[in-house]
Write an enzyme that holds these catalytic residues in place. Structure first.
Site, PDB file in Angstrom:
ATOM      1  N   THR A  31       1.034  -1.119  -0.388  1.00 37.21           N
ATOM      2  CA  THR A  31       0.015   0.345  -0.173  1.00 37.21           C
ATOM      3  C   THR A  31       1.175   1.238  -0.110  1.00 37.21           C
ATOM      4  OG1 THR A  31      -1.453  -0.954   1.349  1.00 37.21           O
ATOM      5  CG2 THR A  31      -1.457   1.007   1.266  1.00 37.21           C
TER       6      THR A  31
ATOM      7  N   SER B 282       1.894  -7.876  -0.901  1.00 29.86           N
ATOM      8  CA  SER B 282       1.788  -8.569   0.125  1.00 29.86           C
ATOM      9  C   SER B 282       1.502  -9.963   0.500  1.00 29.86           C
ATOM     10  CB  SER B 282       2.701  -8.130   1.771  1.00 29.86           C
ATOM     11  OG  SER B 282       1.961  -8.117   2.088  1.00 29.86           O
TER      12      SER B 282
ATOM     13  N   THR C 241       2.006  -4.297   4.461  1.00 28.04           N
ATOM     14  CA  THR C 241       1.378  -4.442   5.640  1.00 28.04           C
ATOM     15  C   THR C 241       1.059  -6.249   5.471  1.00 28.04           C
ATOM     16  OG1 THR C 241      -0.452  -4.272   5.825  1.00 28.04           O
ATOM     17  CG2 THR C 241       1.138  -1.945   6.479  1.00 28.04           C
ATOM     18  N   ASP C 242       0.653  -6.661   5.310  1.00 28.47           N
ATOM     19  CA  ASP C 242      -0.389  -8.333   5.176  1.00 28.47           C
ATOM     20  C   ASP C 242       0.641  -9.280   5.603  1.00 28.47           C
ATOM     21  OD1 ASP C 242      -2.810  -6.966   4.951  1.00 28.47           O
ATOM     22  OD2 ASP C 242      -3.158  -7.122   3.245  1.00 28.47           O
TER      23      ASP C 242
HETATM   24  C1  SIN Z   1      -0.117  -5.260   1.134  1.00 26.84           C
HETATM   25  O1  SIN Z   1       0.066  -6.152   2.356  1.00 26.84           O
HETATM   26  O2  SIN Z   1       0.958  -5.617  -0.016  1.00 26.84           O
HETATM   27  C2  SIN Z   1      -1.089  -4.581   0.834  1.00 26.84           C
HETATM   28  C3  SIN Z   1      -1.814  -4.176   2.603  1.00 26.84           C
HETATM   29  C4  SIN Z   1      -0.752  -2.978   2.703  1.00 26.84           C
HETATM   30  O3  SIN Z   1      -0.121  -2.657   2.751  1.00 26.84           O
HETATM   31  O4  SIN Z   1      -1.620  -2.331   4.200  1.00 26.84           O
END
Ligand code: SIN
Length: 332
Positions: A16, A70, A103-104
């Site tokens: 993100t 991710s 973040t995932d």
């Molecule tokens: C991801 O994990 O690539 C999408 C979600 C995020 O980064 O918050």
């Protein structure tokens, strides 16, 4: 004063932090992994003319290792990422590596790198919960804080910097699907905070770095090709468990199973019997807890090894590496 031939290298993987939505009001519907890591770095400089003082003496270099959401992270990208971390950290003029990541699955990547990179230098991951074109995007500040932290750390260790907090790879996990401070280290707490470019360690950072030492008996250069890494799944103990899932996985060739057990890593009687059966056929079993906080305490009641403070997804990373190292030592 620091000689200014030292570098911090920023590796981009997507997420993100590099995402874009249709409008700057839209925080949750967007496409991850649209902007290059070079663009993200430019946004940090654009946020303010003055970079943190600690960064003045460093050159910053970027490299795009992948461009993914991710949730789609895989062993091939992990392998490549670890090879690039190892490459950069082995250069005498590189102080640290910063990685931009979704973040995932960030906590899994962070833990993986902490176990396979043997260099005595830090790796700092950062991320964002809002896409790059959102009106109050959190990525630029997180990136600034990550660079600042990376310029001041020393020694082996993999860290997450986001939402004004510094966390250790071993303890941190994503605990909220949407809020800005989505990460938490449970009862261990954040290792430090950053406010107005000032880092405040909440615990002794050299002690923290010792906690993060790698237990892996091999380094990244010795790992086989990612398509040879073992298949390991995570299951959950819950009401009315069905042993057929374990039997099917074993028949399909799974090499390891991590159970997110109830409470202090307990499993139902039917699950225990199916796991014992799978173990007798060569499947490695580990018990973690589906509780959000606290280490599992191994007791005489546990029929399998427990994974202490590792949550189920990190316990899975540890088991992949465990199975790999056993396979490697059999080859020698
Ligand atoms: C991801 O994990 O690539 C999408 C979600 C995020 O980064 O918050």
């Amino acid at each position: 004063m620091q000689a200014n031939n030292q570098k911090i290298v920023v590796l981009g993987t997507g997420g993100t932090i590099a995402g874009e939505s249709h409008s700057e009001q839209e925080a949750l519907t967007y496409q991850a992994a649209q902007r290059s890591v070079e663009d993200l770095l430019q946004a940090v400089a654009g946020q303010s003319n003055v970079l943190p003082k600690a960064l003045h003496s460093f050159k910053i270099e970027t490299e795009q290792v992948s461009q993914i959401d991710s949730k789609d992270m895989n062993f091939a990208i992990w392998h490549q990422l670890a090879i690039r971390c190892n490459h950069w950290l082995s250069q005498s003029d590189v102080q640290a590596v910063v990685i931009t990541h979704g973040t995932d699955t960030l906590e899994e990547t962070a833990y993986f790198l902490s176990q396979v990179i043997q260099r005595n230098k830090p790796i700092v991951l950062t991320c964002a919960m809002r896409p790059a074109n959102f009106k109050d995007a959190d990525g630029p500040q997180n990136m600034r804080d990550a660079l600042n932290t990376a310029s001041q750390l020393s020694g082996h260790g993999v860290w997450l910097v986001a939402a004004g907090e510094i966390h250790q790879s071993q303890y941190v996990q994503k605990v909220h699907p949407t809020r800005l401070n989505a990460f938490d280290s449970g009862e261990w707490g954040a290792a430090g905070t950053i406010c107005d470019d000032e880092i405040r360690w909440l615990a002794n950072s050299s002690a923290l770095q010792k906690v993060q030492h790698s237990n892996a008996p091999f380094d990244i250069l010795e790992l086989p090709a990612p398509n040879e890494w073992p298949w390991v799944e995570v299951l959950m103990n819950h009401v009315e468990t069905n042993p057929k899932l374990i039997q099917s996985l074993q028949a399909a060739g799974v090499r390891g199973l991590v159970v997110a057990g109830t409470g202090n890593a307990s499993v139902s009687q039917v699950m225990k019997e199916a796991l014992l059966e799978a173990q007798s056929k060569g499947v490695e079993i580990r018990l973690a807890s589906r509780c959000l906080q606290g280490p599992v305490v191994q007791t005489a009641n546990h029929a399998f090894k427990t994974t202490s403070e590792l949550n189920p997804s990190k316990a899975r990373v540890a088991l992949v590496l465990d199975v790999l190292s056993k396979t490697q030592s059999h080859k020698c």
